[in-house]
Design a protein around this motif. Structure first.
Motif, mmCIF file in Angstrom:
data_model
loop_
_atom_site.group_PDB
_atom_site.id
_atom_site.type_symbol
_atom_site.label_atom_id
_atom_site.label_comp_id
_atom_site.label_asym_id
_atom_site.label_seq_id
_atom_site.Cartn_x
_atom_site.Cartn_y
_atom_site.Cartn_z
ATOM 1 N N PRO A 239 0.831 -1.205 0.000
ATOM 2 C CA PRO A 239 0.000 0.000 0.000
ATOM 3 C C PRO A 239 0.862 1.250 0.000
ATOM 4 O O PRO A 239 1.798 1.364 0.806
ATOM 5 C CB PRO A 239 -0.795 -0.117 1.315
ATOM 6 N N PRO A 240 0.619 2.188 -0.896
ATOM 7 C CA PRO A 240 1.405 3.425 -0.901
ATOM 8 C C PRO A 240 1.018 4.308 0.277
ATOM 9 O O PRO A 240 -0.085 4.206 0.818
ATOM 10 C CB PRO A 240 1.015 4.085 -2.226
ATOM 11 N N GLU A 241 1.952 5.153 0.672
ATOM 12 C CA GLU A 241 1.627 6.119 1.721
ATOM 13 C C GLU A 241 0.582 7.097 1.204
ATOM 14 O O GLU A 241 0.477 7.333 0.001
ATOM 15 C CB GLU A 241 2.891 6.871 2.150
ATOM 16 N N ARG A 242 -0.186 7.629 2.117
ATOM 17 C CA ARG A 242 -1.231 8.559 1.715
ATOM 18 C C ARG A 242 -0.621 9.847 1.192
ATOM 19 O O ARG A 242 0.298 10.413 1.787
ATOM 20 C CB ARG A 242 -2.152 8.872 2.899
ATOM 21 N N SER A 243 -1.117 10.313 0.060
ATOM 22 C CA SER A 243 -0.686 11.579 -0.501
ATOM 23 C C SER A 243 -1.633 12.681 -0.051
ATOM 24 O O SER A 243 -2.852 12.523 -0.114
ATOM 25 C CB SER A 243 -0.675 11.509 -2.033
#
Length: 410
Positions: free
Chosen positions: A348-352
């Motif tokens: 999961p990518p970090e929240r932008s």
């Protein structure tokens, strides 16, 4: 023919970096980047002749009768399109169309990157970095470049103008094949950030679909103070929890249920190409590098939405993209992006925190509740038309949504 397709392509003398409207492009700040080389202005005639010879001598496979598209690209469809590629398709006309846009190459992090750079005639235009996916190319965007850069000339508001930068992904078409592993989503996004710095753009937006829907938000994570907004279509939601854990069926809208079903069908029936490219891209490349009909069938299976609407895209547009892969011998290097991106699929990518707009076209599987943990979504648009390649299928809808999203961020 192998590498001869790339080695024998002729380059003209470099020309000044000017747009078709005469607005000068800002200079690249890196001294090496001043050695801009335009893309090939002409594929050598022997290469065109060789393509036609290979197409004429294709040894066709033997499908199970009556399978149509259920086992992959339909023989009847591929054979008909290959025949048109050999005898009716005008590569020179498509080549001239691409050459009408100013484009250059520069080296970033040891990688030769090709990019289109079209300056708007409007001095206050917002720079916009656009990223394509597979099996696309910069040729996907020929219909949207004019309306984005020159809205005044296309019946729009000049306040919505953009300076447009469209790179070719590493290993795609005129960007060189990577010389080492590691060119995944993050590294590409970092290279794109450096490209925009060299072009003199300190404040800009990003846009993309397919792989571009992963790279464009990642560019905002790399440079959150420089990217004012991210717009994506054909959004790929990766690393999300099991949808069953996020909502009970009655909480889902009919559209969301349909998209969940489409996601499940893709994993069950249609994801073979991604598994092969993500694990054995080199093995795949031998057949695609040697057979234009093989390259056509492999790319067409995705362009045709796996048989759901095989004629949705203009055949000249499809063949222009396939031709770029064939003439540059980049079937293998482009397929390798799936292997390089494997960790991005699972993590999961970090929240932008950068404002993000999502355009969902017909056939897309994006679900807002799966996307929100990773993006600050300020606009979510759903359309009953279009498809995975919105810039080719419904350019006016894509342009309109991009304009509307960035209007409040300029």
């Amino acid at each position: 023919m192998g590498d001869r397709r790339s080695a024998n392509v002729s380059y003209p003398a470099p020309r000044p970096p000017e747009s078709r409207r005469g607005a000068p492009c800002p200079p690249l700040s890196n001294p090496r980047a001043q050695e801009n080389r335009p893309i090939p202005r002409a594929v050598p005639q022997p290469d065109l002749d060789d393509l036609r010879r290979r197409l004429d001598h294709t040894r066709w496979p033997q499908p199970l009768p009556g399978t149509g598209w259920s086992d992959g690209a339909s023989l009847d469809h591929v054979r008909a399109l290959a025949g048109y590629w050999a005898t009716g398709f005008d590569w020179r006309a498509q080549e001239a169309r691409l050459n009408a846009f100013p484009q250059f190459t520069t080296e970033i992090d040891g990688q030769r990157v090709h990019f289109l750079h079209i300056r708007s005639p409007e001095p206050d235009a917002l720079p916009l970095l656009i990223t394509h996916g597979w099996p696309g190319s910069v040729a996907e965007f020929t219909e949207v470049i004019g309306p984005l850069t020159d809205p005044r000339g296309h019946g729009g508001d000049p306040a919505d103008a953009f300076h447009v930068v469209i790179p070719s992904l590493p290993g795609f078409a005129f960007s060189a094949p990577p010389r080492e592993p590691g060119w995944g989503i993050r590294r590409i996004a970092t290279a794109w950030t450096e490209l925009m710095r060299r072009l003199g753009y300190e404040r800009y937006g990003t846009q993309g679909g397919d792989f571009g829907s992963l790279i464009s938000p990642e560019a905002a994570r790399v440079a959150p103070t420089r990217v004012v907004g991210v717009h994506v279509n054909a959004l790929v939601t990766v690393g999300a929890a099991d949808p069953a854990d996020l909502a009970v069926p009655e909480e889902l809208t009919p559209a969301e249920r349909s998209r969940l079903a489409a996601r499940e069908r893709w994993h069950r029936e249609l994801s073979g190409y991604a598994a092969i490219q993500g694990t054995r891209p080199q093995t795949l490349s031998y057949g695609l590098a040697d057979s234009p009909s093989g390259q056509l069938a492999w790319n067409l299976d995705w362009f045709a939405a796996h048989g759901d609407k095989p004629d949705a895209l203009d055949r000249d547009a499809v063949l222009t993209n396939v031709s770029l892969y064939w003439f540059t011998n980049t079937a293998g290097p482009s397929a390798r992006l799936y292997k390089e991106a494997a960790s991005a699929w699972a993590t999961p990518p970090e929240r932008s925190g950068v404002p993000t707009g999502v355009a969902v076209f017909q056939g897309d599987t994006a679900i807002r509740r799966l996307a929100e943990p990773h993006h600050t979504i300020t606009r979510w648009s759903e359309f009953g038309a279009g498809g995975h390649f919105a810039a080719m299928e419904v350019p006016e809808l894509l342009v309109g949504d991009v304009r509307t999203f960035f209007r409040a961020l300029r």
